[in-house]
Design a protein around this motif. Structure first.
Motif, mmCIF file in Angstrom:
data_model
loop_
_atom_site.group_PDB
_atom_site.id
_atom_site.type_symbol
_atom_site.label_atom_id
_atom_site.label_comp_id
_atom_site.label_asym_id
_atom_site.label_seq_id
_atom_site.Cartn_x
_atom_site.Cartn_y
_atom_site.Cartn_z
ATOM 1 N N THR A 1 -6.760 1.734 -0.310
ATOM 2 C CA THR A 1 -7.918 2.656 -0.612
ATOM 3 C C THR A 1 -8.631 2.150 -1.828
ATOM 4 N N THR B 241 -1.721 6.801 -8.463
ATOM 5 C CA THR B 241 -1.097 7.776 -8.988
ATOM 6 C C THR B 241 -0.466 7.632 -10.267
ATOM 7 N N PRO C 156 0.702 -1.137 -0.185
ATOM 8 C CA PRO C 156 -0.145 -0.126 -0.056
ATOM 9 C C PRO C 156 0.736 1.320 -0.144
ATOM 10 N N ASN C 157 0.144 2.396 -0.903
ATOM 11 C CA ASN C 157 1.133 3.697 -0.860
ATOM 12 C C ASN C 157 2.320 3.484 -1.520
ATOM 13 N N THR D 53 -6.855 8.032 -5.839
ATOM 14 C CA THR D 53 -5.706 8.161 -4.861
ATOM 15 C C THR D 53 -5.805 8.679 -3.467
ATOM 16 N N SER D 54 -5.145 8.229 -2.506
ATOM 17 C CA SER D 54 -5.333 8.728 -1.328
ATOM 18 C C SER D 54 -3.810 8.538 -0.595
ATOM 19 N N ASN D 55 -3.566 9.186 0.695
ATOM 20 C CA ASN D 55 -2.464 8.969 1.295
ATOM 21 C C ASN D 55 -2.717 7.945 2.362
ATOM 22 N N LYS D 56 -3.921 7.126 2.370
ATOM 23 C CA LYS D 56 -4.554 6.273 3.344
ATOM 24 C C LYS D 56 -4.137 4.871 2.479
ATOM 25 N N PRO D 57 -3.438 3.895 3.345
ATOM 26 C CA PRO D 57 -3.349 2.524 2.624
ATOM 27 C C PRO D 57 -4.430 2.119 2.198
ATOM 28 N N LYS E 241 8.334 7.637 -7.072
ATOM 29 C CA LYS E 241 8.431 8.647 -6.280
ATOM 30 C C LYS E 241 10.094 9.235 -6.387
#
Length: 306
Positions: free
Chosen positions: A53, A34, A28-29, A47-51, A136
């Motif tokens: 999702t 993205t 996750p993440n 997309t979310s900054n929470k795993p 990233k």
């Protein structure tokens, strides 16, 4: 010659048309959704900054003169704690067994961990071509990136290792070039104007859920589900009636907020994204409902689309 068939590597005219399915995997993440959005050029996967999702498989179709890349968005493989978690993992493994190319996403700014090694081991058994995608890259300097690329290349037997940044766009096109090279020769799978084969209601529900996830406590993402009950098109206006489900009354209070302030923010944020997706003005009617412990209840899971 191009080792994968189709004539000299430098002569695109002699290569066969290629089409097939690919997916990004990773813990996750790791930047999977993205990256999917960056490749397709519009928001398809949430997309979310929470795993954890992403729950629905969303196919995004990338059209090129010589190829068609169909991206399948999957949840991150994780250690399941609920029936929902088990079903999501089954969904992931089924998808992996059916695609042609898999990109294992590993962030450039985090050390390789047990999760990366576990997934690499799972992928080793598959017939798909596996690429390592170091995501990233905009978050690290050249020295750190070089170290991570070396560490990733030692992690498994990958066809190629490609560094990218979905945020800056660096090497995104290169990654698509590499992925399409490994697709099988095939006629076109989807018509030219198709970006996704997911029904609009699923995409709308995902956008509402993404908006509802913003800024809530860590335990809440797993507890939020959205069902679009009705979508009515009236000229240039689309009326949408949707229910946001949580598992407990205390969670309902968090989602609604003081004097319904949070729910209004959720509605505003979601409406903006939905208008962009549909190309019409949107009237959005949201209600928050409690479905007690729905993640563990097979009947409730079916009702909520899992």
């Amino acid at each position: 010659m191009d080792p994968r068939g189709g004539g000299p590597a430098g002569d695109p005219a002699d290569r066969p048309y290629r089409a097939g399915f690919a997916c990004f995997v990773g813990r996750p993440n790791a930047g999977k959704s993205t990256l999917t959005n960056a490749i397709v050029g519009q928001k398809i996967a949430i997309t979310s900054n929470k795993p954890q999702t992403t729950r629905h498989i969303i196919r995004a179709v990338l059209h090129r003169p010589d190829s068609q890349l169909v991206l399948v968005d999957t949840p991150g493989l994780h250690r399941p704690r609920t029936l929902l978690g088990e079903r999501l993992n089954d969904l992931v493994r089924t998808t992996w067994s059916e695609v042609d190319v898999i990109g294992l996403c590993i962030p450039a700014d985090e050390p390789i961990g047990r999760g990366d090694r576990f997934i690499t081991g799972e992928l080793a058994e598959l017939k798909a071509t596996v690429l390592a995608v170091v995501t990233k890259t905009d978050l690290v300097d050249r020295k750190r990136l070089a170290e991570q690329l070396l560490a990733v290349s030692r992690l498994g037997d990958f066809a190629e290792v490609v560094p990218v940044s979905a945020v800056s766009g660096h090497q995104v096109d290169t990654l698509v070039d590499v992925m399409t090279t490994y697709l099988p020769p095939s006629p076109q799978l989807y018509p030219d104007d198709m970006l996704t084969d997911d029904p609009e209601q699923v995409l709308v529900a995902e956008l509402i859920r993404e908006a509802a996830l913003e800024g809530v406590r860590d335990e809440l993402p797993h507890s939020i589900a959205v069902v679009v009950e009705e979508m009515i098109a009236e000229g240039n206006l689309t009326k949408i009636y949707a229910d946001v489900y949580v598992e407990r009354s205390s969670q309902k209070a968090i989602v609604i907020g003081a004097r319904a302030s949070r729910l209004k923010d959720v509605g505003t944020r979601a409406r903006r994204q939905i208008e962009e997706l549909l190309g019409t003005r949107v009237y959005l009617d949201l209600h928050v409902r409690v479905a007690k412990d729905w993640q563990r209840d097979p009947k409730q899971l079916r009702k909520l689309g899992f």
